[in-house]
Design an enzyme around this catalytic site. Structure first.
Site, PDB file in Angstrom:
ATOM      1  N   HIS A 119       0.773  -1.305  -0.067  1.00 50.21           N
ATOM      2  CA  HIS A 119      -0.027  -0.121   0.011  1.00 50.21           C
ATOM      3  C   HIS A 119       1.055   1.274  -0.017  1.00 50.21           C
ATOM      4  O   HIS A 119       0.072   2.398   0.306  1.00 50.21           O
ATOM      5  CB  HIS A 119      -0.909   0.106   1.194  1.00 50.21           C
ATOM      6  CG  HIS A 119      -1.943  -1.141   1.076  1.00 50.21           C
ATOM      7  ND1 HIS A 119      -2.722  -1.474   2.201  1.00 50.21           N
ATOM      8  CD2 HIS A 119      -2.206  -1.916   0.029  1.00 50.21           C
ATOM      9  CE1 HIS A 119      -3.501  -2.512   1.898  1.00 50.21           C
ATOM     10  NE2 HIS A 119      -3.352  -2.932   0.427  1.00 50.21           N
ATOM     11  N   THR A 191      -3.803  -8.338  10.865  1.00 50.63           N
ATOM     12  CA  THR A 191      -4.445  -7.828   9.863  1.00 50.63           C
ATOM     13  C   THR A 191      -5.861  -8.210   9.994  1.00 50.63           C
ATOM     14  O   THR A 191      -6.004  -9.479  10.164  1.00 50.63           O
ATOM     15  CB  THR A 191      -4.143  -8.091   8.466  1.00 50.63           C
ATOM     16  OG1 THR A 191      -4.741  -7.745   7.437  1.00 50.63           O
ATOM     17  CG2 THR A 191      -3.803  -9.567   8.275  1.00 50.63           C
ATOM     18  N   PRO A 217      -5.003 -10.553  18.202  1.00 46.68           N
ATOM     19  CA  PRO A 217      -5.845 -11.023  19.520  1.00 46.68           C
ATOM     20  C   PRO A 217      -7.339 -11.095  19.397  1.00 46.68           C
ATOM     21  O   PRO A 217      -8.037 -11.800  20.105  1.00 46.68           O
ATOM     22  CB  PRO A 217      -5.698  -9.499  20.239  1.00 46.68           C
ATOM     23  CG  PRO A 217      -4.817  -8.858  19.536  1.00 46.68           C
ATOM     24  CD  PRO A 217      -4.542  -9.407  18.118  1.00 46.68           C
TER      25      PRO A 217
HETATM   26  P1  OAD Z   1      -7.188  -3.104  10.329  1.00 51.34           P
HETATM   27  O1  OAD Z   1      -7.353  -2.321  11.155  1.00 51.34           O
HETATM   28  O2  OAD Z   1      -8.541  -3.730   9.632  1.00 51.34           O
HETATM   29  O3  OAD Z   1      -6.967  -4.546  11.362  1.00 51.34           O
HETATM   30  C1  OAD Z   1      -6.059  -4.532  12.237  1.00 51.34           C
HETATM   31  C2  OAD Z   1      -6.063  -5.830  12.944  1.00 51.34           C
HETATM   32  O4  OAD Z   1      -4.802  -5.971  13.902  1.00 51.34           O
HETATM   33  C3  OAD Z   1      -7.325  -6.311  13.818  1.00 51.34           C
HETATM   34  O5  OAD Z   1      -7.804  -7.683  13.332  1.00 51.34           O
HETATM   35  C4  OAD Z   1      -6.795  -6.259  15.117  1.00 51.34           C
HETATM   36  O6  OAD Z   1      -7.473  -7.420  15.887  1.00 51.34           O
HETATM   37  C5  OAD Z   1      -5.352  -6.775  15.207  1.00 51.34           C
HETATM   38  N1  OAD Z   1      -4.542  -6.121  16.165  1.00 51.34           N
HETATM   39  C6  OAD Z   1      -4.859  -5.266  17.080  1.00 51.34           C
HETATM   40  N2  OAD Z   1      -3.824  -5.012  17.762  1.00 51.34           N
HETATM   41  C7  OAD Z   1      -2.842  -5.952  17.466  1.00 51.34           C
HETATM   42  C8  OAD Z   1      -1.647  -6.365  18.237  1.00 51.34           C
HETATM   43  N3  OAD Z   1      -0.820  -5.570  19.112  1.00 51.34           N
HETATM   44  N4  OAD Z   1      -0.970  -7.497  17.404  1.00 51.34           N
HETATM   45  C9  OAD Z   1      -1.565  -8.198  16.544  1.00 51.34           C
HETATM   46  N5  OAD Z   1      -2.674  -7.783  15.972  1.00 51.34           N
HETATM   47  C10 OAD Z   1      -3.386  -6.693  16.291  1.00 51.34           C
HETATM   48  O7  OAD Z   1      -5.868  -3.135   9.545  1.00 51.34           O
HETATM   49  P2  OAD Z   1      -5.606  -3.752   8.323  1.00 51.34           P
HETATM   50  O8  OAD Z   1      -5.841  -5.348   8.152  1.00 51.34           O
HETATM   51  O9  OAD Z   1      -3.954  -3.627   8.011  1.00 51.34           O
HETATM   52  O10 OAD Z   1      -5.527   0.230   3.289  1.00 51.34           O
HETATM   53  O11 OAD Z   1      -6.326  -2.965   7.145  1.00 51.34           O
HETATM   54  C11 OAD Z   1      -5.892  -3.326   5.918  1.00 51.34           C
HETATM   55  C12 OAD Z   1      -6.012  -2.082   5.101  1.00 51.34           C
HETATM   56  O12 OAD Z   1      -7.441  -1.287   5.288  1.00 51.34           O
HETATM   57  C13 OAD Z   1      -4.821  -0.867   5.304  1.00 51.34           C
HETATM   58  O13 OAD Z   1      -3.755  -1.350   4.639  1.00 51.34           O
HETATM   59  C14 OAD Z   1      -5.570   0.325   4.803  1.00 51.34           C
HETATM   60  C15 OAD Z   1      -6.902   0.199   5.366  1.00 51.34           C
HETATM   61  O14 OAD Z   1      -7.994   0.909   4.584  1.00 51.34           O
HETATM   62  C16 OAD Z   1      -5.536   1.242   2.484  1.00 51.34           C
HETATM   63  O15 OAD Z   1      -5.609   2.395   3.121  1.00 51.34           O
HETATM   64  C17 OAD Z   1      -5.508   0.947   1.114  1.00 51.34           C
END
Ligand code: OAD
Length: 249
Positions: A119, A191, A217
């Site tokens: 991204h 993710t 988590p």
């Molecule tokens: P999200 O905010 O959708 O998901 C974050 C995930 O991380 C959630 O499932 C949480 O449960 C988990 N999480 C939180 N704290 C954590 C920790 N300490 N250790 C491990 N996991 C943890 O973020 P992404 O999946 O990255 O794209 O979102 C994908 C894309 O959506 C991003 O890259 C962005 C967004 O819109 C664009 O902007 C193109």
């Protein structure tokens, strides 16, 4: 933390590793995620108003200011033990490709050598018309929110991130998909596994016969299908895994 039986032996017999990370990987460094109930960026702001080419066309200053704020925050944070554990892991396997959805550069800052930024990178600026890179020195010495582009008379400086509706960087997804087909083990860390095409990678690896390890988590659409779903934070689980690999080596 206690690791599930079979996880370390699966890693022991692996040579090719694919690691997919998302915003949760940076959470323990202090970077907000997107969808977490309380702290998620998309809970506070509407992505269509800030993360689309149309929003930038209509409100360039609002969008630029928001990214400037995010850049300032990212400049203050540092990689955590989980980032460092992934660097350590590079030495333990024949190959380890790190594919990240994150735009904060924390993996590279920690020392990871093979990083694919699906991204883009928020700290880099490009021309809104030509896509050409704009040097930080130009941004610093040219007022305007955003500054005009040096590459095109109608161009403006914008962050080099992928906005909704835009293509991923050329080749990035091909490289990631090829690794998903070839890897022995695929990690999916921090993710929500909701945003395509990145979210398809662990499932491609699964159907290609790889062992899939999820670290999160909270449950995601991958949790019931992954071979191992560790409900833990990235720092906690990755530190435990590298400690065990080093210990029982
Ligand atoms: P999200 O905010 O959708 O998901 C974050 C995930 O991380 C959630 O499932 C949480 O449960 C988990 N999480 C939180 N704290 C954590 C920790 N300490 N250790 C491990 N996991 C943890 O973020 P992404 O999946 O990255 O794209 O979102 C994908 C894309 O959506 C991003 O890259 C962005 C967004 O819109 C664009 O902007 C193109």
């Amino acid at each position: 933390m206690e690791l599930p039986t079979g996880l370390i032996p699966a890693l022991r017999s692996a040579s090719k590793i694919l690691v997919l990370t998302g915003a949760g990987m940076s959470a323990e460094s202090g970077v907000p995620t997107f969808r977490d109930e309380l702290t998620g960026l998309w809970k506070k702001f509407r992505p269509e108003e800030l993360a689309t080419p149309e929003a930038f066309m209509d409100h360039p200053q609002t969008v630029w200011d928001w990214y400037t704020e995010r850049r300032r925050n990212i400049n203050k944070v540092r990689p955590h033990a989980g980032h460092r554990a992934l660097v350590e892991m590079e030495q333990l396997f024949e190959s380890l490709l790190l594919v990240t959805q994150n735009v904060d550069g924390l993996h590279q800052q920690a020392g990871s050598s093979e990083v694919v930024e699906l991204h883009g990178n928020i700290m880099v600026s490009i021309c809104s018309k030509t896509g050409k890179r704009i040097e930080d020195s130009w941004i610093e010495s040219n007022p305007g929110r955003p500054p005009a582009s040096p590459h095109h008379t109608q161009g403006l400086a914008r962050p080099a991130v992928v906005w909704f509706g835009e293509q991923l960087p050329a080749g990035a997804m091909n490289r990631a998909t090829a690794a998903a087909h070839e890897c022995d083990v695929c990690f999916s860390i921090g993710t929500s596994t909701l945003v395509q095409p990145a979210a398809s990678l662990p499932f491609v690896a699964l159907s290609a016969g790889a062992v899939v390890i999820e670290i999160n988590p909270n449950p995601t659409p991958l949790s019931t299908q992954a071979n191992f779903s560790l409900q833990a934070t990235a720092a906690e689980a990755l530190s435990a895994i590298t400690a065990e690999l080093a210990h029982s080596g």
